[in-house]
Design an enzyme around this catalytic site. Structure first.
Site, PDB file in Angstrom:
ATOM      1  N   PHE A 109       0.852  -1.198   0.000  1.00 22.75           N
ATOM      2  CA  PHE A 109       0.000   0.000   0.000  1.00 22.75           C
ATOM      3  C   PHE A 109       0.879   1.236   0.000  1.00 22.75           C
ATOM      4  O   PHE A 109       1.782   1.354   0.827  1.00 22.75           O
ATOM      5  CB  PHE A 109      -0.932   0.020   1.219  1.00 22.75           C
ATOM      6  CG  PHE A 109      -1.875   1.194   1.196  1.00 22.75           C
ATOM      7  CD1 PHE A 109      -2.994   1.180   0.366  1.00 22.75           C
ATOM      8  CD2 PHE A 109      -1.635   2.323   1.971  1.00 22.75           C
ATOM      9  CE1 PHE A 109      -3.849   2.277   0.316  1.00 22.75           C
ATOM     10  CE2 PHE A 109      -2.497   3.413   1.925  1.00 22.75           C
ATOM     11  CZ  PHE A 109      -3.611   3.389   1.099  1.00 22.75           C
TER      12      PHE A 109
ATOM     13  N   LYS B 102       2.632   9.887   8.243  1.00 22.75           N
ATOM     14  CA  LYS B 102       1.902   9.427   9.428  1.00 22.75           C
ATOM     15  C   LYS B 102       2.497   9.958  10.757  1.00 22.75           C
ATOM     16  O   LYS B 102       2.206  11.074  11.126  1.00 22.75           O
ATOM     17  CB  LYS B 102       1.777   7.902   9.437  1.00 22.75           C
ATOM     18  CG  LYS B 102       0.837   7.400   8.319  1.00 22.75           C
ATOM     19  CD  LYS B 102       0.209   6.053   8.602  1.00 22.75           C
ATOM     20  CE  LYS B 102      -0.964   5.788   7.674  1.00 22.75           C
ATOM     21  NZ  LYS B 102      -0.649   4.932   6.531  1.00 22.75           N
TER      22      LYS B 102
ATOM     23  N   ASP C 188       9.070   2.704   1.458  1.00 20.20           N
ATOM     24  CA  ASP C 188       7.911   3.449   1.933  1.00 20.20           C
ATOM     25  C   ASP C 188       7.793   3.186   3.434  1.00 20.20           C
ATOM     26  O   ASP C 188       7.310   2.137   3.854  1.00 20.20           O
ATOM     27  CB  ASP C 188       6.660   2.978   1.179  1.00 20.20           C
ATOM     28  CG  ASP C 188       5.395   3.650   1.691  1.00 20.20           C
ATOM     29  OD1 ASP C 188       5.438   4.298   2.756  1.00 20.20           O
ATOM     30  OD2 ASP C 188       4.359   3.517   1.026  1.00 20.20           O
TER      31      ASP C 188
END
Ligand SMILES: *Cc1c(COP(=O)(O)O)cnc(C)c1O
Length: 403
Positions: free
Chosen positions: A136, A250, A221
């Site tokens: 993702f 995040k 990532d």
């Protein structure tokens, strides 16, 4: 205005299906809803609230910056952005930083940089991007196409091209599609949304070696795994494999929207003036808050505490499993843990989430078969204990057919 959960469907696009209660206030790892009910927060805003809710030092940083400068655009630079970039580069392999506002945007920048770098140094044939199934990387059209879940990327018309997918933890599947036309391999050094899957050491070392062999860039990532989440500042540090480009978001802002792409000075050269940009990227409010978060998290003692707390979670979850026999495995690292459901409960992660909310515990899922926890890195031991007791109630409710 009297706001209710029922109003949601009348005013919001229906792409989300939020819980039945509406949270109004948070402090540390506790949250309260409109009715004054208290919840223990094992979700952490989806691995975002690294220091819990309304951490006093973050509140102070935000208040302080809010009386100085809110926004300038990138026509001007600002002190918090330069300070944060200096701290990020001092603490990692990277030498240059590009600021964005989210994980997807940081990844978008990384992918565009990789393509431009390959064009600059190797010509236009070197444009293949490889990523992994169940990966993702965000929801922009480029990042969602690179992500390995067709359910998220199909149905929006023609996709960006030259993107292929291999199987995570299967080096041969990567070898089979990689060549000198590969410009970059993008991977999560711990798959989050895909089900909390750690890479094997042989796999991640093998990916690095293949990138070296084919002159391709390795992009990690770390949007979910970064900023202390695994008990290392970045997950790559615990793997002993260094990427060429790293993305972070995040937890970076601890709840204030910010993302960043980190790379070496040589690779960064390809993002020449005018090649890429963002109105808000490097916003002083975001950078001032992130700088404070980074100062607190980039600390060996705090990171070691994350590892100790992981063991508290594991011990508690194993004890629950001995009683109820619902999990096949507890996986993940640090404060990013997944309870994989066994065959008897396959496909039912959402039932556990709903039962948890009913037991006054906020948690997450990672696909249909994994219950995910991504709490604050500084969650007090007492909240872990109480949260696990509530989770046990939720598990009992599911096992006894009450959910
Ligand atoms: C959440 C996430 C993203 C997307 O971040 P947004 O801020 O939602 O755009 C990208 N990559 C990974 C690994 C993520 O977990």
């Amino acid at each position: 205005m009297n706001v209710t959960r029922e109003m949601f469907a009348d005013v919001m696009v229906p792409n989300y299906n939020p819980a039945a209660m509406v949270p109004v206030r948070g402090e540390g790892s506790k949250v309260w809803d409109q009715e004054g009910n208290e919840y223990i927060d094992f979700a952490g805003g989806i691995a975002v609230n690294a220091l819990g809710h309304c951490h006093p030092e973050m509140v102070a940083a935000l208040k302080d910056q809010s009386e100085k400068l809110w926004h300038l655009s990138n026509v001007f630079t600002n002190e918090p952005a330069i300070r944060l970039a200096k701290k990020l580069t001092d603490a990692t392999f990277a030498e240059r930083v590009y600021f964005a506002n989210s994980g997807a945007e940081a990844n978008e920048a990384a992918l565009k940089l990789a393509r431009r770098w390959a064009l600059d140094h190797h010509g236009e044939d070197k444009n293949q991007i490889i990523s992994f199934k169940q990966g993702f990387h965000g929801r922009t059209f480029f990042t969602v196409t690179v992500g390995g879940q067709a359910a998220y990327s199909d149905g929006f018309g023609p996709k960006p091209g030259a993107i292929d997918h291999a199987v995570y933890n299967d080096l041969d599947s990567l070898k089979a599609i990689m060549s000198d036309k590969t410009c970059a391999v993008m991977m999560e050094p711990l798959q989050g949304e895909g089900g909390i899957i750690s890479p094997t050491p042989e796999f991640v070392e093998g990916v690095r070696a293949l990138c070296n062999q084919h002159n391709a860039l390795l992009i990690f990532d770390e949007v979910q795994s970064g900023v202390g989440r695994t008990g290392e500042l970045y997950a790559y540090m615990g793997l002993g494999v260094t990427p060429d480009i790293l993305t972070t978001a995040k937890a970076l802002g601890g709840g204030f929207p910010i993302g960043a792409m980190l790379t070496t000075a040589a690779i960064a050269e390809s993002l020449k003036p005018g090649t890429h940009g963002s109105t808000y990227g490097g916003n002083p409010l975001a950078c001032a808050v992130a700088e404070r978060v980074f100062d607190i998290v980039n600390n060996r003692e705090l990171l070691d505490e994350v590892k100790r707390k992981e063991q508290l979670f594991r011990d508690g979850l194993n004890a629950i499993n001995e009683k109820y026999n619902v999990f096949s495995e507890i996986r993940g690292k640090g404060m990013l843990l997944g309870c994989a459901l066994n065959e008897d409960y396959a496909g039912r992660s959402r039932d556990f989430l709903v039962a948890s909310t009913a037991a006054n515990l906020m948690c997450l899922v990672a696909g249909a078969n994994v219950v995910r926890f991504a709490p604050s890195l500084v969650i007090p031991d007492a909240d872990i204990k109480e949260g696990l007791a509530r989770f046990e109630k939720a598990v009992a409710a599911v096992v006894n057919g009450q959910e």
